[in-house]
Write a protein that holds these residues in place. Structure first.
Motif, PDB file in Angstrom:
ATOM      1  N   LEU A 271       0.824  -1.216   0.000  1.00  8.68           N
ATOM      2  CA  LEU A 271       0.000   0.000   0.000  1.00  8.68           C
ATOM      3  C   LEU A 271       0.855   1.262   0.000  1.00  8.68           C
ATOM      4  CD1 LEU A 271      -2.880  -0.861   2.520  1.00  8.68           C
ATOM      5  CD2 LEU A 271      -3.126  -0.325   0.092  1.00  8.68           C
ATOM      6  N   VAL A 272       1.806   1.316   0.916  1.00  4.16           N
ATOM      7  CA  VAL A 272       2.648   2.515   1.037  1.00  4.16           C
ATOM      8  C   VAL A 272       3.467   2.714  -0.234  1.00  4.16           C
ATOM      9  CG1 VAL A 272       4.565   3.577   2.316  1.00  4.16           C
ATOM     10  CG2 VAL A 272       2.747   2.389   3.558  1.00  4.16           C
ATOM     11  N   SER A 273       3.996   1.630  -0.756  1.00  5.18           N
ATOM     12  CA  SER A 273       4.780   1.702  -1.985  1.00  5.18           C
ATOM     13  C   SER A 273       3.932   2.209  -3.150  1.00  5.18           C
ATOM     14  CB  SER A 273       5.343   0.313  -2.296  1.00  5.18           C
ATOM     15  OG  SER A 273       5.921   0.279  -3.572  1.00  5.18           O
ATOM     16  N   THR A 274       2.700   1.718  -3.241  1.00  6.59           N
ATOM     17  CA  THR A 274       1.803   2.134  -4.322  1.00  6.59           C
ATOM     18  C   THR A 274       1.446   3.612  -4.200  1.00  6.59           C
ATOM     19  OG1 THR A 274       0.883  -0.097  -4.441  1.00  6.59           O
ATOM     20  CG2 THR A 274      -0.396   1.662  -5.464  1.00  6.59           C
ATOM     21  N   LEU A 275       1.181   4.080  -2.984  1.00  6.20           N
ATOM     22  CA  LEU A 275       0.853   5.493  -2.774  1.00  6.20           C
ATOM     23  C   LEU A 275       2.036   6.387  -3.121  1.00  6.20           C
ATOM     24  CD1 LEU A 275      -1.129   5.220   0.600  1.00  6.20           C
ATOM     25  CD2 LEU A 275      -2.054   5.830  -1.640  1.00  6.20           C
ATOM     26  N   ARG A 276       3.250   5.936  -2.801  1.00  7.42           N
ATOM     27  CA  ARG A 276       4.443   6.755  -3.042  1.00  7.42           C
ATOM     28  C   ARG A 276       4.882   6.726  -4.502  1.00  7.42           C
ATOM     29  NH1 ARG A 276       9.652   6.843   0.577  1.00  7.42           N
ATOM     30  NH2 ARG A 276       9.827   8.795  -0.563  1.00  7.42           N
ATOM     31  N   TYR A 277       4.838   5.541  -5.105  1.00  7.36           N
ATOM     32  CA  TYR A 277       5.458   5.386  -6.434  1.00  7.36           C
ATOM     33  C   TYR A 277       4.449   5.108  -7.540  1.00  7.36           C
ATOM     34  CZ  TYR A 277       9.504   4.993  -3.381  1.00  7.36           C
ATOM     35  OH  TYR A 277      10.454   5.221  -2.421  1.00  7.36           O
ATOM     36  N   LYS A 278       3.187   5.011  -7.195  1.00  7.59           N
ATOM     37  CA  LYS A 278       2.097   4.839  -8.165  1.00  7.59           C
ATOM     38  C   LYS A 278       2.237   3.584  -9.022  1.00  7.59           C
ATOM     39  CE  LYS A 278       0.356   8.874  -6.973  1.00  7.59           C
ATOM     40  NZ  LYS A 278       1.127   9.038  -5.718  1.00  7.59           N
ATOM     41  N   ASN A 279       2.871   2.550  -8.460  1.00  2.43           N
ATOM     42  CA  ASN A 279       2.866   1.269  -9.175  1.00  2.43           C
ATOM     43  C   ASN A 279       2.844   0.127  -8.155  1.00  2.43           C
ATOM     44  OD1 ASN A 279       5.519   1.645  -8.286  1.00  2.43           O
ATOM     45  ND2 ASN A 279       6.327   0.293  -9.855  1.00  2.43           N
ATOM     46  N   LEU A 280       2.252  -0.965  -8.555  1.00  2.00           N
ATOM     47  CA  LEU A 280       2.109  -2.114  -7.664  1.00  2.00           C
ATOM     48  C   LEU A 280       3.389  -2.953  -7.735  1.00  2.00           C
ATOM     49  CD1 LEU A 280      -1.541  -2.921  -8.709  1.00  2.00           C
ATOM     50  CD2 LEU A 280      -0.864  -2.123  -6.454  1.00  2.00           C
ATOM     51  N   ASP A 281       4.316  -2.669  -6.847  1.00  3.51           N
ATOM     52  CA  ASP A 281       5.653  -3.268  -6.887  1.00  3.51           C
ATOM     53  C   ASP A 281       5.673  -4.593  -6.123  1.00  3.51           C
ATOM     54  OD1 ASP A 281       8.324  -3.960  -6.560  1.00  3.51           O
ATOM     55  OD2 ASP A 281       8.998  -1.882  -6.383  1.00  3.51           O
ATOM     56  N   LEU A 282       5.822  -5.687  -6.846  1.00  6.31           N
ATOM     57  CA  LEU A 282       5.821  -7.008  -6.202  1.00  6.31           C
ATOM     58  C   LEU A 282       7.001  -7.164  -5.244  1.00  6.31           C
ATOM     59  CD1 LEU A 282       4.777  -9.913  -5.859  1.00  6.31           C
ATOM     60  CD2 LEU A 282       6.123 -10.550  -7.871  1.00  6.31           C
ATOM     61  N   THR A 283       8.175  -6.637  -5.613  1.00  7.91           N
ATOM     62  CA  THR A 283       9.345  -6.816  -4.743  1.00  7.91           C
ATOM     63  C   THR A 283       9.163  -6.108  -3.399  1.00  7.91           C
ATOM     64  OG1 THR A 283      10.523  -4.961  -5.760  1.00  7.91           O
ATOM     65  CG2 THR A 283      10.931  -7.147  -6.666  1.00  7.91           C
ATOM     66  N   MET A 284       8.476  -4.972  -3.405  1.00  5.90           N
ATOM     67  CA  MET A 284       8.163  -4.301  -2.132  1.00  5.90           C
ATOM     68  C   MET A 284       7.185  -5.146  -1.315  1.00  5.90           C
ATOM     69  SD  MET A 284       9.621  -1.430  -1.304  1.00  5.90           S
ATOM     70  CE  MET A 284      10.410   0.035  -1.975  1.00  5.90           C
ATOM     71  N   PHE A 285       6.211  -5.731  -1.989  1.00  4.91           N
ATOM     72  CA  PHE A 285       5.244  -6.617  -1.327  1.00  4.91           C
ATOM     73  C   PHE A 285       6.005  -7.768  -0.642  1.00  4.91           C
ATOM     74  CE2 PHE A 285       0.563  -7.953  -2.308  1.00  4.91           C
ATOM     75  CZ  PHE A 285       0.353  -8.244  -0.967  1.00  4.91           C
ATOM     76  N   LEU A 286       6.923  -8.374  -1.385  1.00  7.79           N
ATOM     77  CA  LEU A 286       7.682  -9.510  -0.857  1.00  7.79           C
ATOM     78  C   LEU A 286       8.564  -9.101   0.317  1.00  7.79           C
ATOM     79  CD1 LEU A 286       8.765 -11.156  -4.249  1.00  7.79           C
ATOM     80  CD2 LEU A 286       6.934 -11.920  -2.716  1.00  7.79           C
ATOM     81  N   ASN A 287       9.281  -7.991   0.156  1.00 14.75           N
ATOM     82  CA  ASN A 287      10.141  -7.551   1.254  1.00 14.75           C
ATOM     83  C   ASN A 287       9.332  -7.088   2.459  1.00 14.75           C
ATOM     84  OD1 ASN A 287      12.786  -8.130   0.574  1.00 14.75           O
ATOM     85  ND2 ASN A 287      13.071  -6.265  -0.622  1.00 14.75           N
ATOM     86  N   GLY A 288       8.113  -6.605   2.225  1.00 14.38           N
ATOM     87  CA  GLY A 288       7.232  -6.250   3.338  1.00 14.38           C
ATOM     88  C   GLY A 288       6.862  -7.468   4.176  1.00 14.38           C
ATOM     89  N   ILE A 289       6.620  -8.595   3.502  1.00 10.36           N
ATOM     90  CA  ILE A 289       6.347  -9.851   4.220  1.00 10.36           C
ATOM     91  C   ILE A 289       7.544 -10.208   5.093  1.00 10.36           C
ATOM     92  CG2 ILE A 289       6.060 -12.353   3.929  1.00 10.36           C
ATOM     93  CD1 ILE A 289       4.425 -11.694   1.368  1.00 10.36           C
ATOM     94  N   LEU A 290       8.744 -10.151   4.508  1.00  8.12           N
ATOM     95  CA  LEU A 290       9.949 -10.481   5.274  1.00  8.12           C
ATOM     96  C   LEU A 290      10.171  -9.493   6.413  1.00  8.12           C
ATOM     97  CD1 LEU A 290      12.410 -11.436   2.384  1.00  8.12           C
ATOM     98  CD2 LEU A 290      11.098 -12.974   3.862  1.00  8.12           C
ATOM     99  N   GLY A 291       9.891  -8.216   6.154  1.00  9.07           N
ATOM    100  CA  GLY A 291      10.025  -7.206   7.218  1.00  9.07           C
ATOM    101  C   GLY A 291       9.095  -7.492   8.386  1.00  9.07           C
ATOM    102  N   GLY A 292       7.865  -7.883   8.089  1.00 14.03           N
ATOM    103  CA  GLY A 292       6.930  -8.252   9.151  1.00 14.03           C
ATOM    104  C   GLY A 292       7.414  -9.449   9.943  1.00 14.03           C
TER     105      GLY A 292
END
Length: 410
Positions: free
Chosen positions: A257-278
């Motif tokens: 969500l945060v990545s999409t709001l900031r960069y206006k694209n649905l970035d899968l790598t951010m999604f994946l790293n967000g899982i690992l961050g959690g």
């Protein structure tokens, strides 16, 4: 005896799950880097787990669990010929949760993980020989000495309010993360990452494999956190797995969500790293949190990922897989969160958590800098420009990961 058998079987299953995480690390790392360096990265990952286990047997285990010691450094002797071995293998004299042998193997799997974190951050440009030497020293000596400060009954465990790190947000993830920062600073960025001061994306060659890696790591975390209960206690193991899963899910969703709001694209790598961050974030207090606490901790970790990746880029640090953002930034957050949320939350606990974070920052930054700086000044740590441009697989291994399959790579 039945209790010991049940607990021991659970611990063995968790050991296997943590071992399986090494496949996840390997998939994630090769997926987010270029095809021409695949063999090199796989070689490093295999080296870490094999040599890491041998080192942990020879010196690491008895450095990390030295028995009675001064709280900073102790050593119970070389190898696994412990006086507890006979008792530990047969009855409850060693521990009600597991035998001596299971204890060694479970902890040995953790030890190798710290160097794997560094491997991702330095990918595509580090000489393999110096990296192997760094791994030997860092996994063999630094990680177990640092681990003894808390898990071995050292000074952080004997604080008036003991520092708390359930499964290693700091003891494992930040220990790898701090070394990754030092290594990236000393190595410099990959050729082409920053052109005229501007960031250039260097896409990974296999995002499906990176995705598989993250899902394997999530599965492995059931053992990483679930095994850290150190028994098959039904209440604690089930709560730990629930908080671990919820934090991972929240981290992924918020990072996306945060990545999409900031960069206006649905970035899968951010999604994946967000899982690992959690996952990294919940690791310090997985057994102390309610499900709601876990979601909040994971959500904050997911947001941290996006901003940490951006900060690292602005600082001109090149971390191909996002290891510093995931393991260091979220490791620090998860450790401090123990003082804010859950059953241990208090001002005194928060101060102890800060002391722990600072202590590990000190030993890891100083030790990894000394090791890497000496290597840099003697044998060099970075490959030549020609080797980097043509790929480490060809130059350091004389092999190609996909000999019948070519991508146009620059």
């Amino acid at each position: 005896m039945e209790l010991l058998t049940t607990n021991n079987v659970w611990m063995m299953i968790c050991t296997a799950l943590v071992f399986f995480m090494h496949l996840g690390f390997a998939f994630l790392e090769i997926g987010l880097t270029r095809q021409k360096n695949t063999i090199n990265i796989l070689f490093k990952n295999i080296f870490i787990i094999t040599v890491g286990l041998l080192l942990y047997c020879l010196v690491g285990f008895n450095l990390m669990y030295p028995g009675d010691f001064n709280g900073f450094l102790g050593f119970a002797g070389f190898g696994l010929d412990s006086p507890l071995t006979d008792a530990g293998a047969l009855d409850l004299a060693y521990n009600e949760g597991y035998t001596y042998w299971t204890d060694f193997l479970f902890q040995g799997m953790f030890a190798a993980t710290a160097a794997t974190i560094v491997s991702g951050a330095v990918a595509e440009r580090i000489k393999i020989g110096p990296f192997m030497l760094f791994t030997v020293l860092y996994v063999g000596l630094i990680y177990p000495i640092a681990g003894s400060w808390k898990w071995g009954g050292g000074f952080l465990q004997t604080l008036e309010t003991p520092f708390y790190d359930f499964a290693g947000s700091t003891l494992v993830h930040s220990v790898g993360g701090w070394a990754a920062v030092v290594a990236v600073c000393l190595l410099g960025s990959r050729i082409g990452k920053f052109k005229d001061g501007k960031l250039q994306a260097i896409p990974g060659h296999n995002i499906p494999m990176a995705t598989a890696g993250v899902l394997i790591l999530w599965l492995g975390w059931f053992g990483f956190n679930g095994g850290s209960v150190l028994s098959a206690d039904p209440e604690l193991t089930s709560l730990t797995l629930v908080t671990t899963c919820l934090a991972a899910a929240a981290g992924g969703v918020v990072a996306a969500l945060v990545s999409t709001l900031r960069y206006k694209n649905l970035d899968l790598t951010m999604f994946l790293n967000g899982i690992l961050g959690g996952l990294v974030g919940i690791t310090a207090g997985a057994d102390q949190m309610s499900p709601t606490d876990a979601i909040i901790i994971g959500a904050v970790a997911g947001a941290i990922i996006v901003f940490a990746v951006s900060l690292i880029d602005r600082l001109k640090l090149d971390d191909p897989v996002g290891a510093i953002a995931v393991h260091l930034a979220c490791g620090i957050w998860g450790t401090l969160a123990v003082g804010i949320f859950g059953d241990l939350a208090s001002g005194a606990q928060f101060v102890s958590q800060l002391i722990g974070v600072a202590s590990y920052a000190a030993i890891c930054i100083v030790s990894s800098f000394i090791i890497l700086f000496v290597l840099k000044k003697t044998v060099g740590i970075r490959v030549s420009e020609k080797e980097e441009l043509e790929g480490l697989d060809a130059h350091e291994h004389g092999m190609d990961a996909y000999p019948d399959f070519r991508l146009n790579e620059h």
